[in-house]
Design a protein around this motif. Structure first.
Motif, mmCIF file in Angstrom:
data_model
loop_
_atom_site.group_PDB
_atom_site.id
_atom_site.type_symbol
_atom_site.label_atom_id
_atom_site.label_comp_id
_atom_site.label_asym_id
_atom_site.label_seq_id
_atom_site.Cartn_x
_atom_site.Cartn_y
_atom_site.Cartn_z
ATOM 1 N N GLN A 1 0.844 -1.191 0.000
ATOM 2 C CA GLN A 1 0.000 0.000 0.000
ATOM 3 C C GLN A 1 0.883 1.246 0.000
ATOM 4 O O GLN A 1 1.991 1.234 0.554
ATOM 5 N N PRO A 2 0.406 2.337 -0.609
ATOM 6 C CA PRO A 2 1.165 3.598 -0.518
ATOM 7 C C PRO A 2 1.423 3.949 0.946
ATOM 8 O O PRO A 2 0.549 3.802 1.796
ATOM 9 N N GLY A 3 2.637 4.392 1.223
ATOM 10 C CA GLY A 3 3.012 4.738 2.585
ATOM 11 C C GLY A 3 3.679 3.624 3.353
ATOM 12 O O GLY A 3 4.256 3.871 4.426
ATOM 13 N N ASP A 4 3.616 2.378 2.853
ATOM 14 C CA ASP A 4 4.331 1.283 3.510
ATOM 15 C C ASP A 4 5.836 1.549 3.497
ATOM 16 O O ASP A 4 6.376 2.121 2.544
ATOM 17 N N ALA A 5 6.505 1.126 4.553
ATOM 18 C CA ALA A 5 7.971 1.106 4.582
ATOM 19 C C ALA A 5 8.424 -0.267 4.119
ATOM 20 O O ALA A 5 8.067 -1.279 4.728
ATOM 21 N N VAL A 6 9.173 -0.315 3.012
ATOM 22 C CA VAL A 6 9.578 -1.576 2.396
ATOM 23 C C VAL A 6 11.097 -1.720 2.487
ATOM 24 O O VAL A 6 11.839 -0.890 1.957
ATOM 25 N N LEU A 7 11.543 -2.778 3.164
ATOM 26 C CA LEU A 7 12.958 -3.097 3.272
ATOM 27 C C LEU A 7 13.303 -4.117 2.197
ATOM 28 O O LEU A 7 12.713 -5.194 2.147
ATOM 29 N N VAL A 8 14.259 -3.776 1.324
ATOM 30 C CA VAL A 8 14.677 -4.654 0.237
ATOM 31 C C VAL A 8 16.097 -5.128 0.509
ATOM 32 O O VAL A 8 17.042 -4.331 0.525
ATOM 33 N N LEU A 9 16.249 -6.430 0.752
ATOM 34 C CA LEU A 9 17.580 -7.020 0.922
ATOM 35 C C LEU A 9 18.149 -7.395 -0.445
ATOM 36 O O LEU A 9 17.414 -7.785 -1.343
ATOM 37 N N GLY A 10 19.468 -7.295 -0.597
ATOM 38 C CA GLY A 10 20.074 -7.578 -1.898
ATOM 39 C C GLY A 10 19.628 -6.586 -2.942
ATOM 40 O O GLY A 10 19.358 -6.939 -4.094
ATOM 41 N N ALA A 11 19.589 -5.311 -2.577
ATOM 42 C CA ALA A 11 19.005 -4.292 -3.446
ATOM 43 C C ALA A 11 19.858 -3.977 -4.671
ATOM 44 O O ALA A 11 19.392 -3.265 -5.566
ATOM 45 N N GLY A 12 21.068 -4.504 -4.756
ATOM 46 C CA GLY A 12 21.884 -4.279 -5.944
ATOM 47 C C GLY A 12 21.701 -5.329 -7.017
ATOM 48 O O GLY A 12 22.233 -5.196 -8.121
ATOM 49 N N SER A 13 20.940 -6.381 -6.729
ATOM 50 C CA SER A 13 20.701 -7.436 -7.716
ATOM 51 C C SER A 13 19.613 -7.005 -8.694
ATOM 52 O O SER A 13 18.929 -5.993 -8.493
ATOM 53 N N GLY A 14 19.421 -7.798 -9.761
ATOM 54 C CA GLY A 14 18.383 -7.472 -10.719
ATOM 55 C C GLY A 14 17.004 -7.428 -10.094
ATOM 56 O O GLY A 14 16.253 -6.463 -10.264
ATOM 57 N N VAL A 15 16.652 -8.459 -9.315
ATOM 58 C CA VAL A 15 15.322 -8.491 -8.702
ATOM 59 C C VAL A 15 15.236 -7.491 -7.556
ATOM 60 O O VAL A 15 14.176 -6.901 -7.308
#
Length: 333
Positions: A139-153
């Protein structure tokens, strides 16, 4: 035709560029593609070594994602035509000059979009889109933590989450990858270390992440559980770090965290049941959206390293030692 042929399960170096029989003529619901480029992923090695969820019959041609042009189509195919530029996902077979496959996971590349730019869309961006929206209900406003953020996915998840109004916290192993994540829309970019939880909470006013997107596994997963907010949704996408994590169920319990395992391959025919035809309508709508976003530069898919077809081992080494940011491809044509 020429193709990279895996004759037995084992080291990637044993896969050789050989002459093989031409691609068969398409059946009623099939098309034949002349392939220009094909992507390289962590799953490539697993398929070759025989340790993936499904095993192609030997000998087989690896490769699961490609761009090219349609050179023939079956009598029942109406949405695609000979000459169309397309991006396709297959169970295997993309490391060949031509490939015949069912039409269900083949998508026309829009006018104005470079074919090589379209190459990462079906798998990397498709994984991120379906995981974040279909599974985690972003949802808009969610805080999203992305691990491995340098990979393609990982970069795809950063871009899509930011585009849809989330506050993105990217976690990556080098400053260059963290900078790439910032350019992709991350509000914050953090190092992958044991202090992750404190850093994420500092970015979120002490609350933590509402969604965790984890394609890495290993110790980073436990750090991310501690970084998650109460009632968070955690997405376990894969284990690119090479280690399946131990799940701290006590933390999930006391924080009311929902853990979602997510295997995107189910939609692509990568299970023994081959469910491509079941999921085709929903996935075609998803791909139409993503390819249109790419054409309009609302997302910016990128292949950052291209290797000759015969250099698969070098391409995989660059990917797995994290020397590249984003997507790696082989030049087939």
């Amino acid at each position: 035709m020429r193709a990279l042929l895996c004759e037995r399960h084992g080291p990637v170096r044993d896969v050789a560029w050989r002459d093989i029989d031409d691609a068969p003529a398409p059946g009623p619901h099939e098309i034949t593609i002349e392939i220009d480029h094909a992507s390289v992923s962590h799953a490539t090695r697993l398929l070759i070594e025989g340790s993936y969820q499904s095993r192609p019959p030997l000998p087989f041609v690896p490769g699961t994602e490609a761009v090219g042009r349609i050179v023939a189509r079956g009598t029942a195919v109406s949405r695609l035509a000979a000459g169309d530029r397309v991006v396709a996902v297959s169970r295997w077979g993309c490391y060949a000059q031509r490939l015949t496959l069912p039409e269900y996971t083949v998508y026309r590349v829009p006018d104005g979009l470079d074919a090589l730019t379209a190459l990462p869309v079906p798998i990397s961006y498709g994984t991120a889109y379906t995981a974040l929206l279909w599974r985690a209900a972003l949802q808009p406003g969610d805080a999203v933590l992305v691990l491995g953020a340098g990979s393609g996915v990982g970069l795809a998840a950063v871009e899509i989450a930011a585009l849809l109004g989330a506050t993105v916290i990217a976690c990556a192993s080098t400053e260059a990858k963290r900078q790439a994540a910032r350019q992709a829309g991350a509000a914050y970019a953090l190092a992958a270390d044991a202090d992750l939880a404190n850093q994420v909470k500092a970015c979120t006013g002490g609350v933590g992440a509402d969604i965790v997107f984890d394609a890495v596994g290993g110790p980073a997963f436990e750090h991310s559980v501690r970084a998650a907010a109460a009632n968070a949704r955690m997405l376990s996408i894969g284990f690119a770090g090479g280690q399946v994590p131990a799940v701290p169920l006590n933390l999930l319990l006391v924080k009311n965290i929902a853990l979602h395992g997510f295997f995107y391959g189910r939609y692509l025919g990568w299970t023994p049941a081959d469910e491509r035809i079941v999921h085709a309508p929903a996935l075609q709508r998803c791909m139409h959206t993503l390819l249109d976003w790419a054409r309009a530069q609302r997302i910016r898919p990128a292949v950052t390293a291209v290797y000759p077809a015969a250099d698969l081992a070098a391409a995989l080494a660059a990917l797995e030692t994290r020397r590249v940011i984003g997507k790696v491809a082989l030049k087939i044509k």
